[in-house]
Design an enzyme around this catalytic site. Structure first.
Site, short mmCIF file in Angstrom:
data_model
loop_
_atom_site.label_atom_id
_atom_site.label_comp_id
_atom_site.label_asym_id
_atom_site.label_seq_id
_atom_site.Cartn_x
_atom_site.Cartn_y
_atom_site.Cartn_z
N ASP A 1 -0.42 -0.57 -4.60
CA ASP A 1 -1.81 -0.10 -4.56
C ASP A 1 -1.81 1.29 -3.94
OD1 ASP A 1 -4.49 0.34 -4.38
OD2 ASP A 1 -4.95 -1.37 -3.10
N GLU B 1 -2.27 -0.29 -8.64
CA GLU B 1 -3.72 -0.12 -8.61
C GLU B 1 -4.07 1.34 -8.33
OE1 GLU B 1 -5.84 -2.90 -6.06
OE2 GLU B 1 -4.21 -4.36 -6.28
N LYS C 1 -13.66 -6.94 -6.46
CA LYS C 1 -14.09 -7.28 -5.11
C LYS C 1 -15.61 -7.44 -5.15
CE LYS C 1 -10.47 -4.51 -2.83
NZ LYS C 1 -9.78 -3.92 -4.01
N ASP D 1 -9.42 -0.26 -9.67
CA ASP D 1 -10.07 -0.86 -8.51
C ASP D 1 -11.25 0.02 -8.10
OD1 ASP D 1 -10.86 -1.86 -6.08
OD2 ASP D 1 -8.89 -1.85 -5.16
N LYS E 1 0.86 -1.18 0.00
CA LYS E 1 0.00 0.00 0.00
C LYS E 1 0.90 1.23 0.00
CE LYS E 1 -4.25 -1.77 0.60
NZ LYS E 1 -5.47 -1.40 -0.14
#
Length: 365
Positions: free
Chosen positions: A203, A229, A281, A254, A173
């Site tokens: 991400d 992402e 997701k 995303d 992240k």
């Protein structure tokens, strides 16, 4: 006669989970229990605050969910079209119905237990939501390790822990701490582990500003990054399209997918932005039904995809993993994002385990 009960729960993180949007310390979700007098099926409805298109004040969420449950009780069918804009609720009901109707051995549902509590799940085999090798406990699904945001020392320590655990694909992240420190972390990893030893995914959760994003991607590209992402915030289609054209790093969408629930709109967005990948997701992107649409449309447009969880409990994680095995088949080699079940102090126990860099359903539980 079908009966549906709803239970609201709050799970607590073992350690704060940081993203560029903020830090999570707890996770609110709604569990639905569908019964028909003989079998029981559980599903999880878990919207993310300030992110899900169906996130709302808890009392309102409960009321809307109850309305959809009442329709399901009366008709025996999920009102799919009416639920397109309520992906977390749809995913929960899809999961519960699959579990209710599961009669495939040897993983019979927790069901058959008229007064079954959630705690009873831990001591019974998982429902076979899809008849796949993974669901039968015969193979594992490769997953990436996840390193949450923190200061440099914390992220480096977490990275080392993931590598010791056997992960060969790790997602970092980024976008919240100082960018130079993030660059130092990536550089440090690459000096110790080549691209053949560790695949790195990033991400940003929309954490880069549009005027600096390309420059940052160019700097990061020297370290053999698999993909990044959502480098900039969603709903900036022209800017994201330009970034996808110019970026030396493959870009995966995303958050950009959230709230785009009509099939034609999905195709239009992908054709305009042209990302290399989309990251799906079910709780955010249309439930299982909506994710199947995304995957099919992306495939037709020459865009790759993978599936990840979104901080669900083990009930949701189990459903997402079994769904993943049904979508991509028994020989998945591309790491998926299915490891978040270890984040909570009070998770719902289920026979899911990570061995090395794969998620498995334990046949011995």
């Amino acid at each position: 006669m079908m009966k549906i009960d709803i239970e609201e729960r709050v799970l607590h993180f073992k350690q704060p989970a940081g993203t560029s949007r903020g830090v999570y310390t707890e996770r609110r979700l709604w569990l639905v229990k569908v019964s028909n007098g003989e079998n029981i099926g559980y599903g999880e409805c878990a919207p993310l605050l300030d992110l899900s298109c169906d996130a709302m004040e808890p009392s309102i969420y409960n009321k809307v969910l109850r309305g959809f449950c009442d329709q399901l009780e009366q008709t025996g069918e999920i009102p799919y079209e009416a639920m397109r804009n309520y992906p977390s609720m749809l995913f929960g009901l899809e999961t519960a119905l699959l579990a209710l109707n599961s009669n495939l051995s040897p993983l019979s549902p927790v069901a058959k237990l008229p007064n079954c509590s959630l705690l009873a799940i831990a001591s019974h085999p998982l429902p076979l939501l899809f008849d796949t090798a993974f669901s039968r406990g015969e193979v594992g699904i490769p997953i990436n390790g996840l390193v949450w945001m923190g200061n440099y020392e914390e992220m480096l320590r977490r990275m080392e822990e993931k590598l010791k655990q056997g992960f060969r694909c790790v997602k970092l992240k980024v976008g919240a701490i100082d960018f130079d420190e993030e660059m130092d972390l990536v550089k440090c990893i690459r000096e110790r582990f080549s691209r053949h030893e560790v695949e790195l995914r990033l991400d940003a959760n929309g954490g880069f500003s549009p005027d600096e994003a390309l420059y940052k991607l160019e700097l990061l590209s020297q370290y053999a990054i698999h993909s990044i992402e959502q480098p900039i915030k969603q709903k900036q289609w022209s800017l994201m399209a330009e970034l996808c054209r110019e970026s030396p790093l493959p870009i995966a969408l995303d958050e950009e997918l959230i709230g785009i629930n009509d099939p034609d709109a999905k195709r239009q967005m992908l054709r305009i932005i042209k990302p290399r990948y989309i990251v799906l997701k079910p709780s955010l992107h249309g439930g299982m039904m909506g994710c199947r649409e995304w995957i099919q449309i992306a495939k037709e447009e020459g865009i790759g995809s993978w599936i990840t969880s979104a901080l669900e409990s083990n009930i949701g994680l189990n459903a997402i993993a079994q769904f993943c095995s049904d979508v991509y088949g028994d020989n998945i080699t591309f790491p998926q994002g299915l490891g978040t079940g270890q984040l909570f102090t009070d998770n719902i126990p289920m026979p899911l385990e990570i061995r090395g860099d794969k998620l498995w359903i334990s046949k011995n539980s």
